[in-house]
Design an enzyme around this catalytic site. Structure first.
Site, PDB file in Angstrom:
ATOM      1  N   LEU A 233      -7.068   1.768   7.158  1.00  0.00           N
ATOM      2  CA  LEU A 233      -6.309   1.301   8.323  1.00  0.00           C
ATOM      3  C   LEU A 233      -5.917  -0.148   8.081  1.00  0.00           C
ATOM      4  O   LEU A 233      -6.784  -0.985   7.858  1.00  0.00           O
ATOM      5  CB  LEU A 233      -7.296   1.350   9.493  1.00  0.00           C
ATOM      6  CG  LEU A 233      -6.831   1.482  10.916  1.00  0.00           C
ATOM      7  CD1 LEU A 233      -6.022   2.739  11.090  1.00  0.00           C
ATOM      8  CD2 LEU A 233      -8.058   1.528  11.828  1.00  0.00           C
ATOM      9  N   HIS A 234      -4.634  -0.456   8.061  1.00  0.00           N
ATOM     10  CA  HIS A 234      -4.267  -1.872   7.927  1.00  0.00           C
ATOM     11  C   HIS A 234      -2.921  -2.228   8.528  1.00  0.00           C
ATOM     12  O   HIS A 234      -2.529  -3.377   8.525  1.00  0.00           O
ATOM     13  CB  HIS A 234      -4.275  -2.288   6.450  1.00  0.00           C
ATOM     14  CG  HIS A 234      -3.087  -1.771   5.692  1.00  0.00           C
ATOM     15  ND1 HIS A 234      -3.017  -0.493   5.229  1.00  0.00           N
ATOM     16  CD2 HIS A 234      -1.919  -2.350   5.360  1.00  0.00           C
ATOM     17  CE1 HIS A 234      -1.857  -0.300   4.620  1.00  0.00           C
ATOM     18  NE2 HIS A 234      -1.160  -1.417   4.688  1.00  0.00           N
ATOM     19  N   ARG A 235      -2.169  -1.216   9.031  1.00  0.00           N
ATOM     20  CA  ARG A 235      -0.826  -1.506   9.534  1.00  0.00           C
ATOM     21  C   ARG A 235      -0.881  -2.392  10.760  1.00  0.00           C
ATOM     22  O   ARG A 235      -1.706  -2.168  11.653  1.00  0.00           O
ATOM     23  CB  ARG A 235      -0.163  -0.200   9.955  1.00  0.00           C
ATOM     24  CG  ARG A 235       0.764   0.198   9.027  1.00  0.00           C
ATOM     25  CD  ARG A 235       1.715   1.106   8.806  1.00  0.00           C
ATOM     26  NE  ARG A 235       1.551   1.401   7.402  1.00  0.00           N
ATOM     27  CZ  ARG A 235       2.029   0.659   6.431  1.00  0.00           C
ATOM     28  NH1 ARG A 235       2.762  -0.397   6.674  1.00  0.00           N
ATOM     29  NH2 ARG A 235       1.789   0.970   5.198  1.00  0.00           N
TER      30      ARG A 235
END
Ligand code: UD1
Length: 352
Positions: A200-202
């Site tokens: 998860l990094h957006r």
């Protein structure tokens, strides 16, 4: 003939490695590797160079982090004198990160030829910084190397001349094909037999505290059915601590090296992600992928592959997860030209 390769961020490294290696067989091609330094932590950069067998960069611009404007401008300012002095015949840019668009713009203004590897992908969502980078880079590039048919169609609709478009396949899959046997030999490292692998990094998922809280709550619910293993991007880790959010029993790990992460993907029951590249890797591996986004610039992973877009709907995530855990997952196929030979096709075009 002098060719520059530009890399900056983690997802660039698995794309440049096959092209660097394939171009070695052409003695008239001199290669120069430029690292912008967009990603600088050893576990986001150096370890990828080692595992992928990429030589040390000839130039490191060491730009580091910053706002989009600052980072992009800094890359442009530091890159311009380097490229002016070396005057390459062609600059290869990869993917859709700030380093890609910044260097393409510098070259376009200087009249230096640019080729874009992974051209034509579109999410049609301009709130994503990567979509802006893709649109701009494709307008600026002199040659566009696409991974799949949808890429060609998008470019033609945007008025790009068909003579500039080359469908070469998915170059990142070359790295996967080469290193999968090694990845499959990795030990379990104390991880459970069955797990959901999460990344998860957006910005849309992690930069807003309510959005991130809701995703983490969904993951805690997943964790009740299957252990969540979550190598955490530095941006995400920062936000979790900034917002004071709970991650309880989720197994948060540091970002993993390429081969280690590939091994974890190949053995996962399911991958839950908002990454672009991971949608493609799971499609190749035939591992179910639930994507925490409303759209994808890689629609072929949904139409042909194992990917399902669940957005931010916890109900949809739960429903898809329970079918997968019950063994009723979507069966996918590997898209055409995702065959491990894209680097060679790019090298042949470049060298000619
Ligand atoms: C960038 C790319 C994204 C890609 C992602 C993969 C753009 C616009 N985005 O996003 O497309 O999917 O890389 O990781 O180019 N940080 C560190 N150490 C590092 C790198 C980053 O601590 O080595 C932290 C910094 O606080 C930084 C933040 O992470 O501000 C975000 O880094 P940045 O390069 O701006 O964007 P990513 O989110 O990594």
């Amino acid at each position: 003939m002098k060719v520059f390769h530009i890399v900056g961020a983690r997802p660039n490294f698995m794309k440049v490695a096959p092209v660097l290696s394939a171009l070695k067989v052409y003695p008239h091609v001199e290669q120069v590797l430029v690292h912008t330094g967009q990603h600088y932590d050893p576990n986001m950069s150096d370890v990828f160079f080692q595992q992928l067998g990429i030589p040390a960069p000839d130039v490191n611009l060491a730009v580091g982090s910053g706002s989009h404007a600052k980072q992009t401008a800094e890359i442009m300012t530091r890159f311009e004198p380097v490229v002016v002095e070396a005057n390459p015949d062609l600059v290869l840019v990869y993917g859709d990160v700030n380093s890609t668009v910044a260097t393409a713009l510098v070259c376009a203004k200087l009249g230096i030829r640019v080729a874009h590897v992974e051209a034509g992908l579109r999410s049609f969502d301009r709130s994503m910084p990567e979509e802006i980078n893709r649109l701009m880079t494709d307008q600026l590039a002199d040659a566009l190397y696409t991974p799949s048919e949808d890429g060609d169609a998008n470019l033609l609709k945007e008025g790009i001349s068909p003579h500039k478009i080359f469908r070469v396949g998915n170059v990142m899959i070359d790295s996967l094909v080469r290193l999968l046997p090694l990845a499959e030999r990795q030990g379990r490292n104390g991880l459970p037999d069955r797990y959901a692998l999460v990344t998860l990094h957006r910005p849309s998922n992690v930069d807003d505290s309510a959005a991130l809280k809701s995703v983490l709550e969904s993951l805690l619910a997943v964790n009740r059915d299957v252990a969540v293993v979550f190598p955490t991007h530095p941006r995400t880790r920062q936000r979790i601590s900034e917002f004071g959010l709970k991650t309880d029993q989720l197994r948060l790990l540091d970002p993993l090296p390429y081969v280690d992460f590939l091994g974890l993907q190949s053995r996962a029951q399911v991958v839950i992600t908002d990454s672009g590249g991971i949608q493609e890797e799971t499609t190749y591996l035939g591992v179910p992928c639930l994507t925490l986004r409303e759209n994808t610039e890689r629609p072929i992973t949904v139409t042909l592959g194992t990917n399902v877009l669940v957005g931010r709907d916890p109900e949809k995530l739960r429903a898809e997860l329970s079918s997968i855990l019950a063994g009723k997952q979507k069966k996918g196929t590997i898209p055409p030209l995702w065959d491990g030979h894209t680097g060679e096709r790019i090298a042949a075009i470049v060298a000619a």
